[in-house]
Design an enzyme around this catalytic site. Structure first.
Site, mmCIF file in Angstrom:
data_model
loop_
_atom_site.group_PDB
_atom_site.id
_atom_site.type_symbol
_atom_site.label_atom_id
_atom_site.label_comp_id
_atom_site.label_asym_id
_atom_site.label_seq_id
_atom_site.Cartn_x
_atom_site.Cartn_y
_atom_site.Cartn_z
ATOM 1 N N ASP A 185 0.818 -1.223 0.000
ATOM 2 C CA ASP A 185 0.000 0.000 0.000
ATOM 3 C C ASP A 185 0.847 1.266 0.000
ATOM 4 O O ASP A 185 0.404 2.307 0.491
ATOM 5 C CB ASP A 185 -0.956 0.059 1.213
ATOM 6 C CG ASP A 185 -1.749 -1.213 1.389
ATOM 7 O OD1 ASP A 185 -2.288 -1.686 0.384
ATOM 8 O OD2 ASP A 185 -1.836 -1.715 2.526
ATOM 9 N N THR B 14 -9.505 -4.631 0.781
ATOM 10 C CA THR B 14 -10.272 -5.182 1.892
ATOM 11 C C THR B 14 -11.120 -4.131 2.614
ATOM 12 O O THR B 14 -12.039 -4.489 3.342
ATOM 13 C CB THR B 14 -9.308 -5.781 2.939
ATOM 14 O OG1 THR B 14 -8.421 -4.730 3.354
ATOM 15 C CG2 THR B 14 -8.487 -6.917 2.361
ATOM 16 N N LYS C 108 2.409 2.297 -4.882
ATOM 17 C CA LYS C 108 3.175 1.826 -6.057
ATOM 18 C C LYS C 108 2.387 2.033 -7.336
ATOM 19 O O LYS C 108 2.946 2.332 -8.374
ATOM 20 C CB LYS C 108 3.501 0.322 -5.932
ATOM 21 C CG LYS C 108 4.366 -0.016 -4.755
ATOM 22 C CD LYS C 108 4.544 -1.515 -4.633
ATOM 23 C CE LYS C 108 3.266 -2.264 -4.304
ATOM 24 N NZ LYS C 108 2.677 -1.967 -2.995
ATOM 25 N N GLN D 240 2.366 -5.992 -3.194
ATOM 26 C CA GLN D 240 2.682 -6.009 -1.768
ATOM 27 C C GLN D 240 3.983 -5.237 -1.494
ATOM 28 O O GLN D 240 4.281 -4.321 -2.239
ATOM 29 C CB GLN D 240 2.745 -7.446 -1.237
ATOM 30 C CG GLN D 240 1.398 -8.131 -1.196
ATOM 31 C CD GLN D 240 1.223 -9.163 -2.292
ATOM 32 O OE1 GLN D 240 2.163 -9.567 -2.940
ATOM 33 N NE2 GLN D 240 0.011 -9.582 -2.498
ATOM 34 N N GLY E 237 -3.932 -4.916 -4.239
ATOM 35 C CA GLY E 237 -4.853 -3.932 -4.816
ATOM 36 C C GLY E 237 -4.124 -2.636 -5.072
ATOM 37 O O GLY E 237 -3.543 -2.070 -4.169
ATOM 38 N N HIS E 238 -4.111 -2.212 -6.316
ATOM 39 C CA HIS E 238 -3.479 -0.935 -6.652
ATOM 40 C C HIS E 238 -4.558 0.083 -6.956
ATOM 41 O O HIS E 238 -5.511 -0.230 -7.654
ATOM 42 C CB HIS E 238 -2.689 -1.062 -7.947
ATOM 43 C CG HIS E 238 -1.380 -1.735 -7.785
ATOM 44 N ND1 HIS E 238 -0.536 -1.486 -6.748
ATOM 45 C CD2 HIS E 238 -0.767 -2.654 -8.556
ATOM 46 C CE1 HIS E 238 0.544 -2.223 -6.884
ATOM 47 N NE2 HIS E 238 0.424 -2.950 -7.972
HETATM 48 P P1 GDP Z 1 -0.247 0.367 -3.800
HETATM 49 O O1 GDP Z 1 -0.877 -0.950 -3.566
HETATM 50 O O2 GDP Z 1 1.173 0.405 -3.347
HETATM 51 O O3 GDP Z 1 -0.429 0.884 -5.187
HETATM 52 O O4 GDP Z 1 -0.970 1.401 -2.854
HETATM 53 P P2 GDP Z 1 -2.523 1.766 -2.730
HETATM 54 O O5 GDP Z 1 -3.027 2.123 -4.035
HETATM 55 O O6 GDP Z 1 -3.258 0.752 -1.951
HETATM 56 O O7 GDP Z 1 -2.454 2.977 -1.727
HETATM 57 C C1 GDP Z 1 -2.040 4.156 -2.009
HETATM 58 C C2 GDP Z 1 -3.168 5.133 -1.730
HETATM 59 O O8 GDP Z 1 -2.613 6.407 -1.604
HETATM 60 C C3 GDP Z 1 -4.155 5.255 -2.876
HETATM 61 O O9 GDP Z 1 -5.397 5.636 -2.367
HETATM 62 C C4 GDP Z 1 -3.540 6.363 -3.744
HETATM 63 O O10 GDP Z 1 -4.473 7.047 -4.551
HETATM 64 C C5 GDP Z 1 -2.992 7.255 -2.684
HETATM 65 N N1 GDP Z 1 -1.769 7.976 -3.028
HETATM 66 C C6 GDP Z 1 -0.687 7.542 -3.729
HETATM 67 N N2 GDP Z 1 0.254 8.482 -3.725
HETATM 68 C C7 GDP Z 1 -0.218 9.542 -3.008
HETATM 69 C C8 GDP Z 1 0.315 10.815 -2.611
HETATM 70 O O11 GDP Z 1 1.457 11.176 -2.927
HETATM 71 N N3 GDP Z 1 -0.489 11.588 -1.815
HETATM 72 C C9 GDP Z 1 -1.744 11.223 -1.437
HETATM 73 N N4 GDP Z 1 -2.449 12.054 -0.661
HETATM 74 N N5 GDP Z 1 -2.264 10.032 -1.778
HETATM 75 C C10 GDP Z 1 -1.518 9.208 -2.549
#
Ligand code: GDP
Length: 423
Positions: A13, A300, A16, A224, A40-41
């Site tokens: 999370d 989740t 990425k 992950q 989940g991205h």
């Molecule tokens: P991933 O699985 O690593 O891709 O991460 P997730 O998508 O689950 O979580 C990242 C969350 O943070 C998502 O809701 C993104 O839209 C948000 N996000 C990503 N980068 C930034 C950022 O620089 N600032 C903010 N406020 N939100 C971000």
């Protein structure tokens, strides 16, 4: 021309999805090489939010080829649901822009049930997402797994093996009063999924090598994070695959010497979903983020545990993955902090630790040692250029670079693609 791996430096999370989306601009092929639909991205594109589980986020770019490699475990029914959902949202998906490895292992209905069965019987709950990922990887290592090429063939031997495995699992489920799996219904559902997946099933190793020969650039989208890696993570509170950069090679058939860049993605603080040690956890910080509607799991919906940035972990992640650069996400999350604690090392029984211990019992006992850095206390969400970041933010990022011996190349100041500062 450079082949790039994007890896989470924490417990997943890290954001990425957004970094991958940004780098996809220069890539020709986007590859997933491990994990399953437990990941989940979140990608925000043209104001629309897409949550992707198995399909590489490159799918949002019509001209890119997306590859699901041999290291992924794939639920045939779930991936079709994901494809259908994206198509409904107007995304074009066809065998022209999506290839799935014929060697990828399948997550079967009995794997999902086995997840529930095992978690219910486990003395120490590891907090799985109960999507059958662990049992599917278990069967792969046990050499009793099912691969996509077999499903697509729909052969008599596949059907026979399926029935015998379901019978075996049903006998086990019966012992704890769980409902048995209907083998005939499972066979029908799987074979129907196999027929729909057949056009996507390909020798992706050959495809990736063909693409590299043609000078095209590969982007590997890690799922992950480093501390969920089955070898390098906080075992046993880990996932069942190698989430670190090496996993991108074994899970795709692309050799290590063809990798040019490894981008480590870390939040400006730390979060974790589910059980397991978390030295810098801070409940007041979690309450603040949850109150703002932040830090709920994309797959989740679970509340994420939150804490300050743990440089012991990011330092270790930089070592094992060979990060060539760091992307720091959600720096804007710290906008209203007057002081920002940052953990540079741990203390355990009077000793200084700069790397995480192997034992989770020790990791649970460590005392994080913090330095406090002054906050910037202003809104970063509109900042576009590195030089326009406030001096306190520069100092925070510089501290991370020094402690991890890795340069910061990108900084996220908001969820959209445009809210990423490239240095
Ligand atoms: P991933 O699985 O690593 O891709 O991460 P997730 O998508 O689950 O979580 C990242 C969350 O943070 C998502 O809701 C993104 O839209 C948000 N996000 C990503 N980068 C930034 C950022 O620089 N600032 C903010 N406020 N939100 C971000």
């Amino acid at each position: 021309m450079s082949n790039t791996i994007v890896i989470g430096a924490q417990w997943g999370d890290e954001g990425k999805g957004k970094i991958v989306d940004l780098l996809t601009d220069r890539a020709d092929v986007v590859v997933r090489a491990q994990g399953g639909n437990n990941a989940g991205h979140t990608v925000i594109n043209d104001g629309h939010q897409y949550i992707l589980h198995l399909i590489p986020s490159g799918i949002l770019w019509p001209e890119k080829l997306c590859v699901i490699g041999n290291g992924v475990v794939m639920d045939p029914v779930a991936i079709l649901k994901e494809i259908d959902g994206l198509v409904e949202d107007g995304i074009e998906i066809s065998p022209k822009n999506l290839s799935i490895s014929d060697r990828a292992h399948l997550v079967m209905p009995f794997h999902r049930e086995m997840d529930a069965f095992k978690e219910a019987n486990r003395a120490v709950k590891i907090g799985t997402t109960k999507r059958g990922i662990g049992p599917a990887y278990g069967d792969k290592i046990d050499r009793i797994g099912f691969r996509l090429h077999e499903l697509v063939s729909g052969s008599a031997s596949f059907v026979e093996r399926l029935h015998s495995r379901i019978e075996e699992c049903n006998r086990l489920f019966e012992t704890v009063g769980m409902a048995p799996i209907d083998a005939t219904a499972a066979e029908e559902e799987l074979l129907a999924a196999g027929r729909r997946l057949a056009p996507y099933c390909a020798d992706t190793v050959a495809i990736l090598h063909r693409e590299m020969k043609a000078g095209r650039m590969l982007l590997f989208e890690g799922a992950q994070g480093t501390f969920l890696d089955v070898d390098q993570g906080t075992y046993p509170y880990v996932t069942s695959s190698n989430t670190t950069s090496g996993g991108a090679c074994t899970g795709s058939g692309v050799p290590p010497h063809r990798i040019d860049r490894v981008v480590g993605v870390t939040k400006a603080y730390t979060t974790r979903v589910g059980e397991g040690p978390f030295p810098t956890q801070d409940d007041a910080l979690a309450d603040r983020f949850h109150g703002m509607g932040r830090e709920f799991g994309a797959t989740t919906g679970r509340k994420r545990r939150c804490g300050w940035l743990d440089l012991v972990l990011v330092r270790y992640a930089a070592m094992v993955n060979g990060f060539t650069e760091l992307a720091i996400t959600i720096l804007d999350g710290l906008d209203d902090c007057a002081e920002i604690p940052i953990c540079s090392h741990y203390e355990l029984d009077g000793k200084k630790l700069t790397l995480p211990p192997a034992s989770i019992h020790d990791l649970q006992r460590v005392v994080p040692v913090y330095e406090s850095l002054p906050g910037w206390q202003c809104d970063l969400s509109q900042v576009k250029r590195w030089e326009d970041l406030p001096p306190q933010a520069h100092a925070y990022l510089a501290r991370i670079e020094t402690e991890t011996e890795t340069p910061v190349a990108m900084v996220g100041v908001g969820p959209s693609r445009e809210q990423t500062i490239v240095r």
